[in-house]
Design a protein around this motif. Structure first.
Motif, PDB file in Angstrom:
ATOM      1  N   GLN A  44       0.830  -1.204   0.000  1.00  0.00           N
ATOM      2  CA  GLN A  44       0.000   0.000   0.000  1.00  0.00           C
ATOM      3  C   GLN A  44       0.864   1.254   0.000  1.00  0.00           C
ATOM      4  O   GLN A  44       0.551   2.231  -0.667  1.00  0.00           O
ATOM      5  CB  GLN A  44      -0.917   0.020   1.220  1.00  0.00           C
ATOM      6  CG  GLN A  44      -2.057  -0.951   1.124  1.00  0.00           C
ATOM      7  CD  GLN A  44      -2.915  -0.951   2.383  1.00  0.00           C
ATOM      8  OE1 GLN A  44      -2.646  -0.246   3.350  1.00  0.00           O
ATOM      9  NE2 GLN A  44      -3.961  -1.749   2.362  1.00  0.00           N
ATOM     10  N   GLU A  45       1.975   1.219   0.747  1.00  0.00           N
ATOM     11  CA  GLU A  45       2.869   2.379   0.819  1.00  0.00           C
ATOM     12  C   GLU A  45       3.706   2.551  -0.442  1.00  0.00           C
ATOM     13  O   GLU A  45       3.949   3.672  -0.873  1.00  0.00           O
ATOM     14  CB  GLU A  45       3.802   2.255   2.028  1.00  0.00           C
ATOM     15  CG  GLU A  45       3.133   2.557   3.327  1.00  0.00           C
ATOM     16  CD  GLU A  45       4.115   2.593   4.487  1.00  0.00           C
ATOM     17  OE1 GLU A  45       5.341   2.457   4.267  1.00  0.00           O
ATOM     18  OE2 GLU A  45       3.648   2.769   5.618  1.00  0.00           O
ATOM     19  N   GLN A  46       4.177   1.439  -1.005  1.00  0.00           N
ATOM     20  CA  GLN A  46       5.028   1.483  -2.198  1.00  0.00           C
ATOM     21  C   GLN A  46       4.569   0.411  -3.180  1.00  0.00           C
ATOM     22  O   GLN A  46       5.144  -0.679  -3.246  1.00  0.00           O
ATOM     23  CB  GLN A  46       6.493   1.257  -1.826  1.00  0.00           C
ATOM     24  CG  GLN A  46       7.124   2.417  -1.126  1.00  0.00           C
ATOM     25  CD  GLN A  46       8.625   2.276  -1.082  1.00  0.00           C
ATOM     26  OE1 GLN A  46       9.170   1.183  -1.062  1.00  0.00           O
ATOM     27  NE2 GLN A  46       9.306   3.397  -1.067  1.00  0.00           N
ATOM     28  N   PRO A  47       3.541   0.707  -3.962  1.00  0.00           N
ATOM     29  CA  PRO A  47       2.967  -0.308  -4.848  1.00  0.00           C
ATOM     30  C   PRO A  47       3.887  -0.773  -5.975  1.00  0.00           C
ATOM     31  O   PRO A  47       3.622  -1.805  -6.587  1.00  0.00           O
ATOM     32  CB  PRO A  47       1.715   0.366  -5.407  1.00  0.00           C
ATOM     33  CG  PRO A  47       1.879   1.813  -5.143  1.00  0.00           C
ATOM     34  CD  PRO A  47       2.808   1.958  -3.996  1.00  0.00           C
ATOM     35  N   GLY A  48       4.969  -0.089  -6.228  1.00  0.00           N
ATOM     36  CA  GLY A  48       5.875  -0.493  -7.298  1.00  0.00           C
ATOM     37  C   GLY A  48       7.099  -1.242  -6.808  1.00  0.00           C
ATOM     38  O   GLY A  48       8.054  -1.427  -7.555  1.00  0.00           O
ATOM     39  N   HIS A  49       7.088  -1.684  -5.567  1.00  0.00           N
ATOM     40  CA  HIS A  49       8.250  -2.315  -4.966  1.00  0.00           C
ATOM     41  C   HIS A  49       8.194  -3.834  -5.082  1.00  0.00           C
ATOM     42  O   HIS A  49       7.377  -4.480  -4.435  1.00  0.00           O
ATOM     43  CB  HIS A  49       8.327  -1.904  -3.495  1.00  0.00           C
ATOM     44  CG  HIS A  49       9.596  -2.288  -2.865  1.00  0.00           C
ATOM     45  ND1 HIS A  49       9.762  -3.491  -2.234  1.00  0.00           N
ATOM     46  CD2 HIS A  49      10.779  -1.644  -2.793  1.00  0.00           C
ATOM     47  CE1 HIS A  49      10.991  -3.564  -1.790  1.00  0.00           C
ATOM     48  NE2 HIS A  49      11.627  -2.471  -2.116  1.00  0.00           N
ATOM     49  N   PRO A  50       9.053  -4.459  -5.898  1.00  0.00           N
ATOM     50  CA  PRO A  50       8.941  -5.896  -6.166  1.00  0.00           C
ATOM     51  C   PRO A  50       9.204  -6.806  -4.970  1.00  0.00           C
ATOM     52  O   PRO A  50       8.611  -7.878  -4.871  1.00  0.00           O
ATOM     53  CB  PRO A  50       9.971  -6.156  -7.262  1.00  0.00           C
ATOM     54  CG  PRO A  50      10.675  -4.896  -7.516  1.00  0.00           C
ATOM     55  CD  PRO A  50      10.069  -3.813  -6.708  1.00  0.00           C
ATOM     56  N   PHE A  51      10.096  -6.434  -4.044  1.00  0.00           N
ATOM     57  CA  PHE A  51      10.398  -7.306  -2.910  1.00  0.00           C
ATOM     58  C   PHE A  51       9.138  -7.658  -2.126  1.00  0.00           C
ATOM     59  O   PHE A  51       8.950  -8.808  -1.725  1.00  0.00           O
ATOM     60  CB  PHE A  51      11.408  -6.648  -1.953  1.00  0.00           C
ATOM     61  CG  PHE A  51      12.810  -7.122  -2.144  1.00  0.00           C
ATOM     62  CD1 PHE A  51      13.239  -8.312  -1.596  1.00  0.00           C
ATOM     63  CD2 PHE A  51      13.701  -6.362  -2.877  1.00  0.00           C
ATOM     64  CE1 PHE A  51      14.535  -8.749  -1.768  1.00  0.00           C
ATOM     65  CE2 PHE A  51      14.999  -6.780  -3.060  1.00  0.00           C
ATOM     66  CZ  PHE A  51      15.426  -7.981  -2.504  1.00  0.00           C
ATOM     67  N   SER A  52       8.277  -6.691  -1.902  1.00  0.00           N
ATOM     68  CA  SER A  52       7.053  -6.935  -1.129  1.00  0.00           C
ATOM     69  C   SER A  52       6.177  -7.970  -1.818  1.00  0.00           C
ATOM     70  O   SER A  52       5.634  -8.864  -1.162  1.00  0.00           O
ATOM     71  CB  SER A  52       6.267  -5.633  -0.962  1.00  0.00           C
ATOM     72  OG  SER A  52       7.049  -4.673  -0.299  1.00  0.00           O
ATOM     73  N   TYR A  53       6.035  -7.869  -3.125  1.00  0.00           N
ATOM     74  CA  TYR A  53       5.214  -8.808  -3.879  1.00  0.00           C
ATOM     75  C   TYR A  53       5.813 -10.216  -3.839  1.00  0.00           C
ATOM     76  O   TYR A  53       5.087 -11.202  -3.702  1.00  0.00           O
ATOM     77  CB  TYR A  53       5.064  -8.360  -5.333  1.00  0.00           C
ATOM     78  CG  TYR A  53       4.245  -7.114  -5.497  1.00  0.00           C
ATOM     79  CD1 TYR A  53       2.861  -7.175  -5.646  1.00  0.00           C
ATOM     80  CD2 TYR A  53       4.844  -5.867  -5.499  1.00  0.00           C
ATOM     81  CE1 TYR A  53       2.103  -6.032  -5.800  1.00  0.00           C
ATOM     82  CE2 TYR A  53       4.091  -4.712  -5.651  1.00  0.00           C
ATOM     83  CZ  TYR A  53       2.720  -4.795  -5.808  1.00  0.00           C
ATOM     84  OH  TYR A  53       1.972  -3.657  -5.950  1.00  0.00           O
ATOM     85  N   ARG A  54       7.125 -10.302  -3.977  1.00  0.00           N
ATOM     86  CA  ARG A  54       7.776 -11.618  -3.958  1.00  0.00           C
ATOM     87  C   ARG A  54       7.538 -12.332  -2.636  1.00  0.00           C
ATOM     88  O   ARG A  54       7.171 -13.511  -2.606  1.00  0.00           O
ATOM     89  CB  ARG A  54       9.273 -11.460  -4.213  1.00  0.00           C
ATOM     90  CG  ARG A  54       9.599 -11.082  -5.633  1.00  0.00           C
ATOM     91  CD  ARG A  54      11.101 -10.897  -5.813  1.00  0.00           C
ATOM     92  NE  ARG A  54      11.377 -10.525  -7.183  1.00  0.00           N
ATOM     93  CZ  ARG A  54      12.048  -9.437  -7.539  1.00  0.00           C
ATOM     94  NH1 ARG A  54      12.530  -8.618  -6.610  1.00  0.00           N
ATOM     95  NH2 ARG A  54      12.246  -9.170  -8.811  1.00  0.00           N
ATOM     96  N   PHE A  55       7.770 -11.612  -1.547  1.00  0.00           N
ATOM     97  CA  PHE A  55       7.592 -12.242  -0.241  1.00  0.00           C
ATOM     98  C   PHE A  55       6.123 -12.520   0.052  1.00  0.00           C
ATOM     99  O   PHE A  55       5.800 -13.548   0.658  1.00  0.00           O
ATOM    100  CB  PHE A  55       8.227 -11.390   0.860  1.00  0.00           C
ATOM    101  CG  PHE A  55       9.695 -11.644   0.988  1.00  0.00           C
ATOM    102  CD1 PHE A  55      10.162 -12.694   1.762  1.00  0.00           C
ATOM    103  CD2 PHE A  55      10.603 -10.864   0.304  1.00  0.00           C
ATOM    104  CE1 PHE A  55      11.517 -12.953   1.862  1.00  0.00           C
ATOM    105  CE2 PHE A  55      11.953 -11.110   0.394  1.00  0.00           C
ATOM    106  CZ  PHE A  55      12.422 -12.162   1.176  1.00  0.00           C
ATOM    107  N   LEU A  56       5.232 -11.641  -0.378  1.00  0.00           N
ATOM    108  CA  LEU A  56       3.809 -11.890  -0.153  1.00  0.00           C
ATOM    109  C   LEU A  56       3.349 -13.119  -0.932  1.00  0.00           C
ATOM    110  O   LEU A  56       2.603 -13.956  -0.404  1.00  0.00           O
ATOM    111  CB  LEU A  56       2.979 -10.662  -0.532  1.00  0.00           C
ATOM    112  CG  LEU A  56       1.479 -10.776  -0.273  1.00  0.00           C
ATOM    113  CD1 LEU A  56       1.178 -11.081   1.193  1.00  0.00           C
ATOM    114  CD2 LEU A  56       0.785  -9.493  -0.716  1.00  0.00           C
ATOM    115  N   ALA A  57       3.789 -13.254  -2.164  1.00  0.00           N
ATOM    116  CA  ALA A  57       3.434 -14.437  -2.957  1.00  0.00           C
ATOM    117  C   ALA A  57       3.938 -15.708  -2.285  1.00  0.00           C
ATOM    118  O   ALA A  57       3.212 -16.702  -2.190  1.00  0.00           O
ATOM    119  CB  ALA A  57       4.005 -14.320  -4.375  1.00  0.00           C
ATOM    120  N   ALA A  58       5.176 -15.676  -1.790  1.00  0.00           N
ATOM    121  CA  ALA A  58       5.732 -16.842  -1.106  1.00  0.00           C
ATOM    122  C   ALA A  58       4.958 -17.145   0.175  1.00  0.00           C
ATOM    123  O   ALA A  58       4.699 -18.310   0.489  1.00  0.00           O
ATOM    124  CB  ALA A  58       7.213 -16.623  -0.810  1.00  0.00           C
ATOM    125  N   CYS A  59       4.566 -16.107   0.914  1.00  0.00           N
ATOM    126  CA  CYS A  59       3.757 -16.292   2.130  1.00  0.00           C
ATOM    127  C   CYS A  59       2.442 -16.981   1.798  1.00  0.00           C
ATOM    128  O   CYS A  59       2.080 -17.985   2.430  1.00  0.00           O
ATOM    129  CB  CYS A  59       3.434 -14.949   2.780  1.00  0.00           C
ATOM    130  SG  CYS A  59       4.739 -14.246   3.761  1.00  0.00           S
TER     131      CYS A  59
END
Length: 111
Positions: A44-59
């Protein structure tokens, strides 16, 4: 509880907000629900940040929420074609494999 020192934190410019670091910490502790909450806030804070998406997908993948994990991978691919990063932020091979196995599940073994 002793502090974990086997995670190599990327520079703040590459990693984003502290919420990503907190999400990563919960992830390696295998507290996937807490990790997902922090990572959602990070997105939500940084929607263009790939690290967050990678870890969320893995979670999500490790939580058995594969449809949601695959939806996150699709959003990640809109940001970058690189689902699995070339530089992984883990020294501990078990943590690295936990992350990679989650990404592989989330991407449907397309990585």
């Amino acid at each position: 509880m002793p502090r974990r020192t086997d995670i190599i934190a990327p520079s703040p410019e590459r990693m984003g907000q502290p919420l990503v670091a907190m999400g990563m910490a919960y992830f390696v502790k295998r507290q996937f629900g807490e990790a997902a909450l922090k990572l959602l806030l990070s997105i939500q804070e940084q929607p263009g940040h790939p690290f967050s998406y990678r870890f969320l997908a893995a979670c999500y993948a490790h939580m058995g929420r594969l449809d949601e994990a695959r939806a996150i991978v699709a959003r990640l691919r809109a940001i970058t074609p690189l689902v699995v990063p070339s530089d992984l932020p883990f020294r501990n091979p078990e943590d690295r494999e936990l992350f990679l196995s989650g990404l592989r599940l989330a991407a449907g073994d397309e990585t």
